[in-house]
Design a protein around this motif. Structure first.
Motif, PDB file in Angstrom:
ATOM      1  N   ASP A   1       0.842  -1.210   0.000  1.00  0.00           N
ATOM      2  CA  ASP A   1       0.000   0.000   0.000  1.00  0.00           C
ATOM      3  C   ASP A   1       0.874   1.256   0.000  1.00  0.00           C
ATOM      4  O   ASP A   1       0.571   2.244  -0.685  1.00  0.00           O
ATOM      5  N   ARG A   2       1.954   1.215   0.781  1.00  0.00           N
ATOM      6  CA  ARG A   2       2.858   2.364   0.862  1.00  0.00           C
ATOM      7  C   ARG A   2       3.538   2.604  -0.492  1.00  0.00           C
ATOM      8  O   ARG A   2       3.667   3.745  -0.927  1.00  0.00           O
ATOM      9  N   LYS A   3       3.944   1.512  -1.166  1.00  0.00           N
ATOM     10  CA  LYS A   3       4.571   1.650  -2.489  1.00  0.00           C
ATOM     11  C   LYS A   3       3.652   2.374  -3.453  1.00  0.00           C
ATOM     12  O   LYS A   3       4.052   3.298  -4.151  1.00  0.00           O
ATOM     13  N   VAL A   4       2.414   1.915  -3.499  1.00  0.00           N
ATOM     14  CA  VAL A   4       1.429   2.515  -4.416  1.00  0.00           C
ATOM     15  C   VAL A   4       1.221   3.992  -4.058  1.00  0.00           C
ATOM     16  O   VAL A   4       1.211   4.864  -4.939  1.00  0.00           O
ATOM     17  N   ALA A   5       1.104   4.275  -2.764  1.00  0.00           N
ATOM     18  CA  ALA A   5       0.851   5.653  -2.318  1.00  0.00           C
ATOM     19  C   ALA A   5       2.018   6.578  -2.644  1.00  0.00           C
ATOM     20  O   ALA A   5       1.829   7.690  -3.169  1.00  0.00           O
ATOM     21  N   VAL A   6       3.248   6.118  -2.358  1.00  0.00           N
ATOM     22  CA  VAL A   6       4.442   6.933  -2.646  1.00  0.00           C
ATOM     23  C   VAL A   6       4.572   7.154  -4.155  1.00  0.00           C
ATOM     24  O   VAL A   6       4.860   8.267  -4.610  1.00  0.00           O
ATOM     25  N   PHE A   7       4.314   6.102  -4.931  1.00  0.00           N
ATOM     26  CA  PHE A   7       4.400   6.218  -6.393  1.00  0.00           C
ATOM     27  C   PHE A   7       3.398   7.243  -6.914  1.00  0.00           C
ATOM     28  O   PHE A   7       3.744   8.125  -7.713  1.00  0.00           O
ATOM     29  N   GLN A   8       2.161   7.145  -6.452  1.00  0.00           N
ATOM     30  CA  GLN A   8       1.125   8.083  -6.927  1.00  0.00           C
ATOM     31  C   GLN A   8       1.422   9.518  -6.489  1.00  0.00           C
ATOM     32  O   GLN A   8       1.272  10.457  -7.262  1.00  0.00           O
ATOM     33  N   GLU A   9       1.897   9.645  -5.257  1.00  0.00           N
ATOM     34  CA  GLU A   9       2.170  10.976  -4.723  1.00  0.00           C
ATOM     35  C   GLU A   9       3.344  11.638  -5.444  1.00  0.00           C
ATOM     36  O   GLU A   9       3.284  12.817  -5.806  1.00  0.00           O
ATOM     37  N   ARG A  10       4.429  10.893  -5.651  1.00  0.00           N
ATOM     38  CA  ARG A  10       5.637  11.469  -6.231  1.00  0.00           C
ATOM     39  C   ARG A  10       5.551  11.660  -7.743  1.00  0.00           C
ATOM     40  O   ARG A  10       6.154  12.578  -8.296  1.00  0.00           O
ATOM     41  N   THR A  11       4.832  10.784  -8.444  1.00  0.00           N
ATOM     42  CA  THR A  11       4.747  10.908  -9.916  1.00  0.00           C
ATOM     43  C   THR A  11       3.550  11.749 -10.338  1.00  0.00           C
ATOM     44  O   THR A  11       3.490  12.229 -11.466  1.00  0.00           O
ATOM     45  N   ARG A  12       2.583  11.886  -9.400  1.00  0.00           N
ATOM     46  CA  ARG A  12       1.322  12.599  -9.697  1.00  0.00           C
ATOM     47  C   ARG A  12       0.592  11.983 -10.903  1.00  0.00           C
ATOM     48  O   ARG A  12      -0.087  12.675 -11.649  1.00  0.00           O
ATOM     49  N   THR A  13       0.770  10.699 -11.079  1.00  0.00           N
ATOM     50  CA  THR A  13       0.102  10.044 -12.211  1.00  0.00           C
ATOM     51  C   THR A  13      -1.404   9.997 -11.981  1.00  0.00           C
ATOM     52  O   THR A  13      -1.869   9.840 -10.835  1.00  0.00           O
ATOM     53  N   ARG A  14      -2.150  10.151 -13.064  1.00  0.00           N
ATOM     54  CA  ARG A  14      -3.604  10.056 -12.973  1.00  0.00           C
ATOM     55  C   ARG A  14      -4.100   8.716 -13.516  1.00  0.00           C
ATOM     56  O   ARG A  14      -5.305   8.481 -13.602  1.00  0.00           O
ATOM     57  N   LYS A  15      -3.154   7.886 -13.879  1.00  0.00           N
ATOM     58  CA  LYS A  15      -3.532   6.583 -14.433  1.00  0.00           C
ATOM     59  C   LYS A  15      -3.985   5.638 -13.324  1.00  0.00           C
ATOM     60  O   LYS A  15      -3.575   5.776 -12.163  1.00  0.00           O
ATOM     61  N   THR A  16      -4.818   4.662 -13.707  1.00  0.00           N
ATOM     62  CA  THR A  16      -5.286   3.652 -12.752  1.00  0.00           C
ATOM     63  C   THR A  16      -4.154   2.673 -12.459  1.00  0.00           C
ATOM     64  O   THR A  16      -3.509   2.169 -13.384  1.00  0.00           O
ATOM     65  N   ILE A  17      -3.919   2.412 -11.163  1.00  0.00           N
ATOM     66  CA  ILE A  17      -2.846   1.496 -10.769  1.00  0.00           C
ATOM     67  C   ILE A  17      -3.438   0.109 -10.514  1.00  0.00           C
ATOM     68  O   ILE A  17      -4.389  -0.029  -9.727  1.00  0.00           O
TER      69      ILE A  17
END
Length: 483
Positions: free
Chosen positions: A436-452
């Motif tokens: 969960d932390r990996k996904v959160a850090v990835f979304q936060e740092r890349t600001r991607t709007r794509k579905t993970i």
């Protein structure tokens, strides 16, 4: 014009066989360059496919002088002529190619004939004039013989690229087709073993691949009735094991000043997550510049290291990883090891160092089998960029590393977690929160709007439990890697 297929069974290599057939069927002279590391099967492919058409074959001698190379050429010509009396040893390469033309003149009539120069770079000794003479022979005579197909092979991929493919002299733009022969995939490795009557379950084939890669000559050492552990023990840890001594000659047979190449490989072997070019240079004590750039290029062209451009980054941010299974295994367990002798691997395989290595080795294999993973996920037809991503934290922050991301054009990203295990992988509370932390850090740092889509790639699947449900969207098992 149609040509007869060879009697020799060649496993896999479908794209390469198609090229070889096109060359044979063409109505003009062809010059084919085949690049590939030592023991990957270049000679076997040419001899097997062109069994009926091969009329002359000469293999360069490693670290031999001009006189020995010319004598070797003369012996090859004698064998091709099937003559009891040896022909005169040529004084120069110009003369050698003249002798060859005279011999081929008698063979080139209505059917195509193939000439093979194996370990081509080794023939080009200092001040020998070999490359110039070969270029002259090709331009003035060989290229005018429609039935003639000349194949040049070389393990030193970087030498072949620089001196043949990028030649600025007589060979400039003369090569018709280039084949870069890569190690077998998992599926090809399994098929190769089956063709030799060796039946192992896929977990054992995977274990062999993790230790030695898809190198046909290494896989050839597997005997019927041996388990993967027995094979590894025999080849790496017994006194005269073939793969115990291979490392010492592997790099030296491919590169000049091989100690520099070995330094890079040794540093990358220590870092499972890979290193930037700057980090490697600092660790090796090199300076930046053209010479160092060439070292990286040579190792990459020969298939030992792979460059990965992180998600949404530029080429200058590339991460290098050691992608040669054999080198990784050797440096982890064999190089400078105190324990040696029969039974050593059985002890190691029960320890913690085995777990860390197997995890990394499995990840590296998954990264090489992305097309198979995409097929299993049902996204073969979707344009995808495979990459990794890492975030180095500032003080007080949390960092993370993702080894495989499949960034899809359909606005989705498969965030892949790769786990090697001898049974179904179990997601526990600790691992679930890490994911969960990996996904959160990835979304936060890349600001991607794509579905993970969190995706598990494992050997025997992932056990369905409360931490799996609602968290893991897709999964791929070892079976799919063999597709």
């Amino acid at each position: 014009m149609s040509t007869t297929m060879p009697a020799t069974t060649i496993i896999g290599r479908d794209a390469e066989k198609k090229i070889l057939k096109e060359m044979l069927d063409s109505r003009e002279a062809e010059l084919i360059a085949i690049l590939g590391r030592r023991r990957v099967g270049k000679t076997f492919l040419v001899r097997g496919y062109y069994e009926q058409q091969l009329v002359f074959e000469c293999t360069g001698l490693h670290e031999a002088g001009l006189a020995d190379q010319l004598l070797n050429f003369s012996k090859a010509l004698q064998q091709a002529m099937q003559s009891v009396i040896p022909p005169a040893t040529p004084d120069t390469w110009i003369q050698a190619f003249s002798f060859l033309s005279n011999f081929l003149q008698t063979k080139i009539k209505t059917q195509p004939v193939v000439v093979l120069f194996d370990e081509f770079p080794w023939m080009h000794t200092p001040r020998s004039g070999f490359l110039t003479a070969f270029g002259h022979w090709w331009n003035t005579w060989a290229s005018r013989q429609p039935q003639l197909k000349v194949v040049i092979c070389g393990s030193a991929a970087s030498w072949m690229i620089e001196n043949v493919l990028h030649n600025r002299g007589g060979l400039h733009n003369r090569v018709s087709r280039t084949i870069r022969l890569l190690p077998f995939s998992l599926e090809e490795s399994e098929t190769y073993l089956l063709s030799r009557g060796i039946r192992l379950d896929r977990y054992q084939v995977l274990q062999l691949y993790m230790a030695m890669g898809g190198i046909p000559q290494y896989l050839k050492q597997v005997n019927k009735g041996e388990s993967a552990n027995q094979v590894i023990d025999k080849l790496f840890f017994k006194k005269d094991g073939m793969l115990k001594t291979e490392f010492n000659v592997l790099y030296r047979s491919l590169f000049n000043n091989a100690s520099h190449h070995e330094s890079i490989v040794r540093q990358l072997a220590k870092k499972a997550g890979g290193m930037s070019r700057t980090e490697v240079i600092a660790a090796c004590g090199f300076t930046t510049g053209g010479t160092t750039t060439r070292l990286f290029e040579e190792l990459e062209q020969s298939g030992f290291i792979t460059q990965y451009i992180p998600f949404e980054k530029a080429a200058r941010d590339a991460i290098y990883k050691l992608s040669d299974e054999y080198s990784l295994f050797y440096l982890k367990f064999v190089d400078r090891a105190r324990a040696m002798g029969a039974g050593t691997w059985h002890k190691i395989a029960a320890g913690s160092s085995y777990n860390s290595w197997s995890g990394y080795a499995f990840e590296a294999i998954c990264q090489k089998h992305v097309p198979q993973i995409k097929k299993a996920l049902g996204i073969s037809g979707v344009y995808t960029e495979a990459s990794g991503w890492r975030y180095t934290p500032k003080p007080g922050e949390t960092g993370t590393q993702i080894d495989l991301l499949l960034d899809r054009q359909d606005h989705c990203i498969n965030l892949c977690e790769m786990k090697f295990s001898d049974k179904a992988f179990v997601i526990d509370k600790k691992y679930a929160s890490e994911l969960d932390r990996k996904v959160a850090v990835f979304q936060e740092r890349t600001r991607t709007r794509k579905t993970i889509f969190p995706t598990m790639i494992t050997t025997y699947g992932t056990k369905q439990n409360i931490y799996y449900t609602g968290r893991i969207i897709s999964e791929v098992t070892m079976e799919a890697l063999f597709a």
